[in-house]
Design a protein around this motif. Structure first.
Motif, PDB file in Angstrom:
ATOM      1  N   LEU A 192      44.987  31.833  26.905  1.00  0.00           N
ATOM      2  CA  LEU A 192      43.628  31.432  26.485  1.00  0.00           C
ATOM      3  C   LEU A 192      42.781  31.007  27.836  1.00  0.00           C
ATOM      4  CD1 LEU A 192      44.149  28.647  23.610  1.00  0.00           C
ATOM      5  CD2 LEU A 192      42.831  31.097  23.572  1.00  0.00           C
ATOM      6  N   ALA A 193      43.587  30.593  29.107  1.00  0.00           N
ATOM      7  CA  ALA A 193      42.883  30.419  30.184  1.00  0.00           C
ATOM      8  C   ALA A 193      42.696  31.598  30.821  1.00  0.00           C
ATOM      9  CB  ALA A 193      43.864  29.443  31.215  1.00  0.00           C
ATOM     10  N   PHE A 194      43.471  32.761  30.619  1.00  0.00           N
ATOM     11  CA  PHE A 194      43.077  34.053  31.104  1.00  0.00           C
ATOM     12  C   PHE A 194      41.595  34.641  30.502  1.00  0.00           C
ATOM     13  CE2 PHE A 194      43.574  38.958  30.557  1.00  0.00           C
ATOM     14  CZ  PHE A 194      43.449  39.104  32.391  1.00  0.00           C
ATOM     15  N   GLY A 195      41.648  34.561  29.189  1.00  0.00           N
ATOM     16  CA  GLY A 195      40.565  34.754  28.550  1.00  0.00           C
ATOM     17  C   GLY A 195      39.251  34.018  28.893  1.00  0.00           C
ATOM     18  N   VAL A 196      39.528  32.772  29.200  1.00  0.00           N
ATOM     19  CA  VAL A 196      38.258  31.951  29.680  1.00  0.00           C
ATOM     20  C   VAL A 196      37.749  32.388  30.988  1.00  0.00           C
ATOM     21  CG1 VAL A 196      37.644  29.580  30.117  1.00  0.00           C
ATOM     22  CG2 VAL A 196      38.782  30.034  28.222  1.00  0.00           C
TER      23      VAL A 196
ATOM     24  N   ARG B  16      43.870  39.956  36.414  1.00  0.00           N
ATOM     25  CA  ARG B  16      44.435  38.723  37.283  1.00  0.00           C
ATOM     26  C   ARG B  16      43.894  38.811  38.634  1.00  0.00           C
ATOM     27  NH1 ARG B  16      47.027  36.054  33.348  1.00  0.00           N
ATOM     28  NH2 ARG B  16      48.313  37.405  31.823  1.00  0.00           N
ATOM     29  N   ARG B  17      44.273  39.659  39.397  1.00  0.00           N
ATOM     30  CA  ARG B  17      43.541  39.632  41.162  1.00  0.00           C
ATOM     31  C   ARG B  17      42.013  39.471  41.138  1.00  0.00           C
ATOM     32  NH1 ARG B  17      44.689  43.322  45.815  1.00  0.00           N
ATOM     33  NH2 ARG B  17      43.535  42.154  47.307  1.00  0.00           N
ATOM     34  N   ALA B  18      41.362  39.854  39.882  1.00  0.00           N
ATOM     35  CA  ALA B  18      39.989  39.551  40.150  1.00  0.00           C
ATOM     36  C   ALA B  18      39.715  38.125  39.855  1.00  0.00           C
ATOM     37  CB  ALA B  18      39.012  40.252  39.044  1.00  0.00           C
ATOM     38  N   ALA B  19      40.490  37.498  38.902  1.00  0.00           N
ATOM     39  CA  ALA B  19      40.455  36.001  38.471  1.00  0.00           C
ATOM     40  C   ALA B  19      40.774  35.112  39.833  1.00  0.00           C
ATOM     41  CB  ALA B  19      41.189  35.599  37.342  1.00  0.00           C
ATOM     42  N   ALA B  20      41.959  35.567  40.424  1.00  0.00           N
ATOM     43  CA  ALA B  20      42.328  34.899  41.723  1.00  0.00           C
ATOM     44  C   ALA B  20      41.162  34.687  42.747  1.00  0.00           C
ATOM     45  CB  ALA B  20      43.638  35.453  42.239  1.00  0.00           C
ATOM     46  N   LEU B  21      40.548  35.875  43.034  1.00  0.00           N
ATOM     47  CA  LEU B  21      39.620  35.971  43.929  1.00  0.00           C
ATOM     48  C   LEU B  21      38.253  35.286  43.364  1.00  0.00           C
ATOM     49  CD1 LEU B  21      39.654  40.114  44.846  1.00  0.00           C
ATOM     50  CD2 LEU B  21      40.360  37.963  46.403  1.00  0.00           C
ATOM     51  N   HIS B  22      38.041  35.204  42.039  1.00  0.00           N
ATOM     52  CA  HIS B  22      36.980  34.461  41.815  1.00  0.00           C
ATOM     53  C   HIS B  22      37.269  33.076  41.645  1.00  0.00           C
ATOM     54  CE1 HIS B  22      34.437  32.592  38.196  1.00  0.00           C
ATOM     55  NE2 HIS B  22      33.459  33.453  38.968  1.00  0.00           N
TER      56      HIS B  22
END
Length: 133
Positions: free
Chosen positions: A45-49, A124-130
């Protein structure tokens, strides 16, 4: 799901309070299962958000990849066109490795090309950079 977790907890407690080390070991395992399920669901869910938040930001900046690839009669994207688009987004991500938008678009290209595992990795890499930005 809540009912399932409650029933698992109840069965785990019954096993845990029963005589014998096998019953107690099974009870511990059954009680740990809901914890693992809750962790996994929460993580997804956190990944989706996070993914949705990045998509909204990129859409507002007009940086989402266009949905203009040719499709066959069944609605599936043409594989050769997807591969060509993938190369474009891969080169973009290599040129700007710290830009979450380029990794987001690369993840979309992986997904369109049918490589779900690499798509999730790139997202996941994009989320970490974001998060870092």
């Amino acid at each position: 799901m809540a009912l399932y977790l409650v029933l698992l907890g109840q069965r785990g407690w019954v096993l845990l309070t029963a005589d014998g080390w096998v019953n107690k070991a099974l009870g511990v395992g059954v009680l740990l299962l809901p914890v693992v399920v809750i962790w996994a669901v929460g993580r997804e869910l956190a990944f989706g958000v996070r993914t949705e938040a990045m998509a909204r930001e990129l859409a507002a900046a007009d940086r989402l990849p266009p949905d203009d690839l040719p499709r066959n009669e069944a609605g599936r994207i043409d594989r050769s066109a997807a591969d060509a688009a993938f190369e474009k987004y891969r080169a973009e991500a290599e040129a700007a490795p710290d830009d979450y938008g380029s990794w987001f678009r690369l993840a979309c290209a992986y997904d369109v090309a049918g490589d779900r595992k690499r798509a999730r990795s790139a997202m996941r890499r994009a989320a970490a950079l974001h998060r870092a930005a």
